[in-house]
Design an enzyme around this catalytic site. Sequence first.
Site, PDB file in Angstrom:
ATOM      1  CG  ASP A 231      -1.562   1.272   1.538  1.00 28.00           C
ATOM      2  OD1 ASP A 231      -2.715   1.409   1.098  1.00 28.00           O
ATOM      3  OD2 ASP A 231      -0.943   2.154   2.191  1.00 28.00           O
TER       4      ASP A 231
ATOM      5  CG  ASP B 155      -3.614   3.942  -2.818  1.00 26.45           C
ATOM      6  OD1 ASP B 155      -4.419   3.022  -3.004  1.00 26.45           O
ATOM      7  OD2 ASP B 155      -3.822   4.876  -2.016  1.00 26.45           O
ATOM      8  CD  GLU B 156      -5.331  -0.803  -0.830  1.00 24.12           C
ATOM      9  OE1 GLU B 156      -5.302  -1.282   0.306  1.00 24.12           O
ATOM     10  OE2 GLU B 156      -6.398  -0.614  -1.449  1.00 24.12           O
TER      11      GLU B 156
END
Lengths: 421, 377
Positions: A21, A117-118
């Site tokens: 993350d 974002d992961e």
Amino acid sequence: MFQPADNLKNNHNDRIVMLADCESFYASVEKAAHPEYRDQPLVVAGDPTRRSGIILAACPLAKKYGITTAERLGVSLAKCPDLVVIRPRMQEYIRVSLQITGIYQSYTDLVEPYSIDEHFLDVTGSIHLFGDPYQIAKRIQDQVQQETGVRVRIGMSENKVLSKMACDRFAKRNSVGIFYLPAKELQKMLWPLPVQHMFMVGSRTCRHLQTMGIYTIGQLAQTSLTKLRSRWGVNGEVLWLIANGKNDSPVNPHTHGKPKVIGHQMTLPFDYRKLEDILVPLLELSELVCQRARMKGYMGQVVSVGCQGADFAHPSGFHRQMKLPDPTHLTDEVFEIAKKLFKEHWDGLPIRRVGVSLSQLVSDQEYQLTLFDNRETKLVLERTTDWIKEKYGNAAIMRASSLTESGQARNRAQKIGGHYK
Amino acid sequence: MKIRIAKSVLVEAVAQVSKAVSQKTTIPVLTGMKAIADQEGLLLTGSNSDITIQVRIPHVKEDQEQVFVEQTGSVVIPGKIFGEMVRKLPGEYVEWEVNERYQITIQSGSTEFQLHGFNPDEYPRLPRLSADQVFSIPADELRSLIRQTGFSVATNEARGVLTGVLWQLENGVLTCVATDSHRLSRRLIPTPNTGQLSLDNVILPGKSMSELAKTFADDEDSVEIVVADHQLLVKNEHIEFYSRLLDGTYPDTNRVIPQCGDTELITSTRELLQSVERASLISRDGRDNVIKWTMSDDTVEVTSVSQDVGSVTEEVKARVKGNALGISFNARYMIEALRSIESDEIRIQFTGTMTPFIIQPADRDDTLHLIVPIRTR
């Protein structure tokens, strides 16, 4: 905060799945791009010129002032008057996200983007090259930090849901940002946690669980499966499996490769009341959907239209679909059906949100030509406008109706996902 | 009503009428078959939202008494059960009696059925068609007209007029056209006795076409065709077949049929058909059932490639004139067109890889099939 080294020993059969993350992603990208703000609290806000703009990301320094994402800019400025406010650059964030994906792919081919974002990474097959899970995680973290300035936190375990919880509950809360949760530690580490800390449990599910007397993940795990199934059906079973750390879904690099649906929707800047006004964004959306279908090489056989009423207190709107005789990716044909569906199902109440999508997708590499409509000529025209838009932007060429007050194409051409590029 | 009728005659008539009896309907009386016994014999009628079939069983046929009417009258008899029942009756003759409450007694051999009928006054009236647009054609020509065009109609109800067959009559020629926009079939029949009569935009539903062919399957004589605004009637001495017509305007097909080709191919219908059928074994599970032809001097190379199944290649001897050409198309359309052609040799004319091509019997030009190719990259 780490476990002793023997916890990190990987048995032969165990998978090692990571959830990586990016910390305060948009804000971190901006801080890397503006070293002068390194020691200042910084946020990325929907529209910096308006106090009603929404905080999209806040850097750790800004968070120390109590600033949280999704609050209004005005509220944040009250907490921290010296806040650096940056206008979003979505295009840049997508570029950095893809760059990070590329770094992950140098460690394993099994990389599944989960959001901007992961990412999930299955590193089972790469462990032997790097030693143990902790070492590979550290190397990934260092490399991303070095090449992009973004700090990633990595949760690891045997499967996707456990690694997600390892990240959210532990890696994000320790100083190194890396945490390995062995499945056998599940009872000790996860079960005592409140049930709302479990993946897939939102505030509503949490309320329902609490009325059943379930307050911790452990209590949920030990609830009888039949009871959960009778209450929620398949979803109850999903919750039970997560609480027990069971999940065998693979890390699928192609999740974003083969779309099932290509759709676009937009929130309108004011209430649209007249059919002729609504048809303008409907045509724009049909065009966007077809443009993307052509770019990806698909034609679709089902057109869906949805809209949402302006009065959120009294929800109105519909979602309807229709199957075409032949698959298409031509704006005219999709719009024709979208218009027909809209006319049939719209109740006449003001509209604040509309969407168009194309599904039952098939490749456009090979398709049946037809006798009556001159589809090939239309296609050549649309491929030409696609090319112009790709080169000069979506606002470079558009339909005259988009220049009316109802048109959204010009405004939308400057944004990605509703935020500035 | 009270009659006595030869079972074989009744079985045949009921089978004809049953084709039109509704299986499901919001109007319960339409699930029945209307029977009228009068001085001339027995009249049976079945009807659904698309077609109506009426069969008359005359008192005497070829000096043989078929039906004896002891007492005239009428009733609507439950269609589905009656159709199955008459076939299973044991005797050679059937006694059929109806009382004033429409209770029906059917007796044959030692079997006696009691059925609840409907009031015949509730049965819809047949349309009365004005007799100004009438012509006749031999029944065998009607059948070949249907056989050679009916398969090309669109089957998806959403296609509107394309689910029907267009009938046009002009200058003593009857033309039938069917297309689903991927392929087209056209058949012309000379109708010398039609005089000044002309018809345009008469669109008969595809389903009615196939029922029409079955209804007149054994007829060796001519049938009379009556066309009205929303109905078409085809009849002979004993049978009347009504169909509703489709609303809407049929597209102009003349402008999409190419007049000549750059590449022409003449070959044996049967050999070509068999090669396409073989290639279709590979292509038939694919989305568009795609096969490819490559024409050179004296052969057609037939190929099909499927990622999942495998591939096939073969060569068929042919006389090819004009430019060499490769073209991909849906094998099913070709099979259906070739199967409907009775001539030994066929002529195929191509205008390009992306434009429609024409299939015709080599020895006649009253029949035409057109297939629109598949675009490949």
